[in-house]
Design a protein around this motif. Sequence first.
Motif, PDB file in Angstrom:
ATOM      1  N   LEU A   1       0.880  -1.162   0.000  1.00 27.44           N
ATOM      2  CA  LEU A   1       0.000   0.000   0.000  1.00 27.44           C
ATOM      3  C   LEU A   1       0.915   1.208   0.000  1.00 27.44           C
ATOM      4  CD1 LEU A   1      -2.685  -1.014   2.649  1.00 27.44           C
ATOM      5  CD2 LEU A   1      -2.907  -1.028   0.162  1.00 27.44           C
ATOM      6  N   VAL A   2       0.647   2.163  -0.893  1.00 25.25           N
ATOM      7  CA  VAL A   2       1.530   3.307  -1.099  1.00 25.25           C
ATOM      8  C   VAL A   2       0.792   4.582  -0.709  1.00 25.25           C
ATOM      9  CG1 VAL A   2       2.949   4.543  -2.774  1.00 25.25           C
ATOM     10  CG2 VAL A   2       2.497   2.098  -3.094  1.00 25.25           C
ATOM     11  N   GLU A   3       1.461   5.408   0.070  1.00 28.26           N
ATOM     12  CA  GLU A   3       0.890   6.700   0.435  1.00 28.26           C
ATOM     13  C   GLU A   3       1.236   7.696  -0.656  1.00 28.26           C
ATOM     14  OE1 GLU A   3       1.276   9.939   4.037  1.00 28.26           O
ATOM     15  OE2 GLU A   3       1.908   7.880   4.390  1.00 28.26           O
ATOM     16  N   LYS A   4       0.204   8.202  -1.366  1.00 30.47           N
ATOM     17  CA  LYS A   4       0.406   9.120  -2.492  1.00 30.47           C
ATOM     18  C   LYS A   4      -0.473  10.353  -2.336  1.00 30.47           C
ATOM     19  CE  LYS A   4       1.730   6.318  -6.437  1.00 30.47           C
ATOM     20  NZ  LYS A   4       2.827   7.101  -6.895  1.00 30.47           N
ATOM     21  N   GLU A   5       0.076  11.481  -2.714  1.00 32.89           N
ATOM     22  CA  GLU A   5      -0.713  12.711  -2.768  1.00 32.89           C
ATOM     23  C   GLU A   5      -1.524  12.770  -4.062  1.00 32.89           C
ATOM     24  OE1 GLU A   5      -1.129  15.070  -0.437  1.00 32.89           O
ATOM     25  OE2 GLU A   5       0.131  13.879   0.901  1.00 32.89           O
ATOM     26  N   ALA A   6      -0.967  12.273  -5.157  1.00 30.79           N
ATOM     27  CA  ALA A   6      -1.610  12.357  -6.473  1.00 30.79           C
ATOM     28  C   ALA A   6      -2.891  11.534  -6.503  1.00 30.79           C
ATOM     29  CB  ALA A   6      -0.648  11.865  -7.552  1.00 30.79           C
ATOM     30  N   GLY A   7      -3.751  11.904  -7.408  1.00 32.43           N
ATOM     31  CA  GLY A   7      -4.979  11.153  -7.624  1.00 32.43           C
ATOM     32  C   GLY A   7      -6.162  11.748  -6.897  1.00 32.43           C
ATOM     33  N   GLU A   8      -7.321  11.519  -7.463  1.00 30.79           N
ATOM     34  CA  GLU A   8      -8.574  12.019  -6.902  1.00 30.79           C
ATOM     35  C   GLU A   8      -8.930  11.248  -5.633  1.00 30.79           C
ATOM     36  OE1 GLU A   8     -13.207  12.099  -8.312  1.00 30.79           O
ATOM     37  OE2 GLU A   8     -11.660  12.444  -9.834  1.00 30.79           O
ATOM     38  N   ALA A   9      -9.438  11.957  -4.637  1.00 31.78           N
ATOM     39  CA  ALA A   9      -9.832  11.317  -3.379  1.00 31.78           C
ATOM     40  C   ALA A   9     -10.968  10.332  -3.617  1.00 31.78           C
ATOM     41  CB  ALA A   9     -10.253  12.373  -2.367  1.00 31.78           C
ATOM     42  N   ASN A  10     -10.958   9.266  -2.854  1.00 36.93           N
ATOM     43  CA  ASN A  10     -12.023   8.281  -2.879  1.00 36.93           C
ATOM     44  C   ASN A  10     -13.176   8.836  -2.044  1.00 36.93           C
ATOM     45  OD1 ASN A  10     -13.698   6.069  -2.399  1.00 36.93           O
ATOM     46  ND2 ASN A  10     -12.000   4.641  -2.253  1.00 36.93           N
ATOM     47  N   HIS A  11     -14.379   8.859  -2.577  1.00 35.37           N
ATOM     48  CA  HIS A  11     -15.506   9.460  -1.868  1.00 35.37           C
ATOM     49  C   HIS A  11     -16.304   8.465  -1.033  1.00 35.37           C
ATOM     50  CE1 HIS A  11     -14.697  13.283  -3.677  1.00 35.37           C
ATOM     51  NE2 HIS A  11     -14.610  12.686  -4.857  1.00 35.37           N
ATOM     52  N   TRP A  12     -15.896   7.205  -1.031  1.00 36.41           N
ATOM     53  CA  TRP A  12     -16.553   6.202  -0.200  1.00 36.41           C
ATOM     54  C   TRP A  12     -16.077   6.369   1.235  1.00 36.41           C
ATOM     55  CZ3 TRP A  12     -20.077   2.472  -1.736  1.00 36.41           C
ATOM     56  CH2 TRP A  12     -20.307   2.399  -3.102  1.00 36.41           C
ATOM     57  N   MET A  13     -16.987   6.205   2.176  1.00 35.91           N
ATOM     58  CA  MET A  13     -16.628   6.214   3.585  1.00 35.91           C
ATOM     59  C   MET A  13     -17.198   4.950   4.218  1.00 35.91           C
ATOM     60  SD  MET A  13     -17.053  10.257   4.604  1.00 35.91           S
ATOM     61  CE  MET A  13     -17.467   9.797   6.244  1.00 35.91           C
ATOM     62  N   ILE A  14     -16.341   4.227   4.925  1.00 31.63           N
ATOM     63  CA  ILE A  14     -16.775   3.010   5.597  1.00 31.63           C
ATOM     64  C   ILE A  14     -16.261   3.076   7.028  1.00 31.63           C
ATOM     65  CG2 ILE A  14     -16.622   0.488   5.637  1.00 31.63           C
ATOM     66  CD1 ILE A  14     -16.098   0.630   2.593  1.00 31.63           C
ATOM     67  N   GLY A  15     -17.148   3.143   7.986  1.00 29.76           N
ATOM     68  CA  GLY A  15     -16.745   3.233   9.389  1.00 29.76           C
ATOM     69  C   GLY A  15     -15.870   4.446   9.624  1.00 29.76           C
ATOM     70  N   ASP A  16     -14.704   4.205  10.191  1.00 25.94           N
ATOM     71  CA  ASP A  16     -13.759   5.285  10.492  1.00 25.94           C
ATOM     72  C   ASP A  16     -12.871   5.648   9.303  1.00 25.94           C
ATOM     73  OD1 ASP A  16     -14.696   5.395  13.080  1.00 25.94           O
ATOM     74  OD2 ASP A  16     -13.186   4.015  13.861  1.00 25.94           O
ATOM     75  N   VAL A  17     -13.019   4.975   8.179  1.00 26.50           N
ATOM     76  CA  VAL A  17     -12.183   5.239   7.006  1.00 26.50           C
ATOM     77  C   VAL A  17     -12.832   6.352   6.192  1.00 26.50           C
ATOM     78  CG1 VAL A  17     -11.122   4.281   4.927  1.00 26.50           C
ATOM     79  CG2 VAL A  17     -11.383   2.852   6.974  1.00 26.50           C
ATOM     80  N   THR A  18     -12.232   7.530   6.263  1.00 22.64           N
ATOM     81  CA  THR A  18     -12.750   8.697   5.554  1.00 22.64           C
ATOM     82  C   THR A  18     -12.052   8.840   4.211  1.00 22.64           C
ATOM     83  OG1 THR A  18     -11.103  10.178   6.498  1.00 22.64           O
ATOM     84  CG2 THR A  18     -13.154   9.874   7.754  1.00 22.64           C
ATOM     85  N   SER A  19     -12.539   9.758   3.377  1.00 20.36           N
ATOM     86  CA  SER A  19     -11.946   9.958   2.052  1.00 20.36           C
ATOM     87  C   SER A  19     -10.503  10.450   2.145  1.00 20.36           C
ATOM     88  CB  SER A  19     -12.785  10.926   1.225  1.00 20.36           C
ATOM     89  OG  SER A  19     -12.810  12.198   1.827  1.00 20.36           O
ATOM     90  N   GLU A  20     -10.127  11.073   3.247  1.00 13.64           N
ATOM     91  CA  GLU A  20      -8.751  11.564   3.404  1.00 13.64           C
ATOM     92  C   GLU A  20      -7.736  10.430   3.549  1.00 13.64           C
ATOM     93  OE1 GLU A  20     -11.271  12.879   5.518  1.00 13.64           O
ATOM     94  OE2 GLU A  20     -11.556  14.549   4.135  1.00 13.64           O
ATOM     95  N   VAL A  21      -8.168   9.261   3.991  1.00 14.92           N
ATOM     96  CA  VAL A  21      -7.231   8.151   4.206  1.00 14.92           C
ATOM     97  C   VAL A  21      -7.596   6.896   3.406  1.00 14.92           C
ATOM     98  CG1 VAL A  21      -6.523   8.941   6.484  1.00 14.92           C
ATOM     99  CG2 VAL A  21      -8.463   7.374   6.283  1.00 14.92           C
ATOM    100  N   ALA A  22      -8.676   6.948   2.651  1.00 16.04           N
ATOM    101  CA  ALA A  22      -9.127   5.773   1.897  1.00 16.04           C
ATOM    102  C   ALA A  22      -8.198   5.490   0.711  1.00 16.04           C
ATOM    103  CB  ALA A  22     -10.544   5.999   1.386  1.00 16.04           C
ATOM    104  N   ILE A  23      -8.177   4.257   0.280  1.00 14.86           N
ATOM    105  CA  ILE A  23      -7.408   3.862  -0.896  1.00 14.86           C
ATOM    106  C   ILE A  23      -7.988   4.572  -2.113  1.00 14.86           C
ATOM    107  CG2 ILE A  23      -6.885   1.930  -2.432  1.00 14.86           C
ATOM    108  CD1 ILE A  23      -6.775   0.153   0.082  1.00 14.86           C
ATOM    109  N   LYS A  24      -7.113   5.171  -2.934  1.00 15.42           N
ATOM    110  CA  LYS A  24      -7.532   5.921  -4.115  1.00 15.42           C
ATOM    111  C   LYS A  24      -7.622   5.040  -5.352  1.00 15.42           C
ATOM    112  CE  LYS A  24      -5.354  10.215  -2.672  1.00 15.42           C
ATOM    113  NZ  LYS A  24      -4.336  11.200  -3.014  1.00 15.42           N
TER     114      LYS A  24
END
Length: 144
Positions: free
Chosen positions: A28-51
Amino acid sequence: MAIDFTEAERFGETYLSFKDPHGLQLELVEKEAGEANHWMIGDVTSEVAIKGFAGAVLLSAKPASTAELMEDILGFERVGEEGDFVRLTSYADIGNTIDIKLTTNGGSQMGVGTIHHIAFRAKDDKDQLDWQGYIANHGYAVTL
């Protein structure tokens, strides 16, 4: 279920490396690039979700030849070399990164938990056939 992982850095990006149940090495790679994922599941918000798919690490019996093919024929750009890897990118925001491991680790083997190819996107059937002909005309075997 607890999963053993290691944290590492390559080309200024943080990776979490782990093995799937079949022993396939994944990251799993932490990247700034790419559009945010708009799905939210439990505590996983779009700011930390897989893109999405970041790219791949290629293992090759001939890494220099593989890098040459990627640059000279497929049009990837060499953006750096770090440790045991050379990094190539294409124009997309994500799914555009190929890291080629410069050392080989022997022959490959088929079976559960192995990946033996990477598919590249084409606009349509004609585009795919055009690429197949272009690559074949440069002396490479191509599958459909």
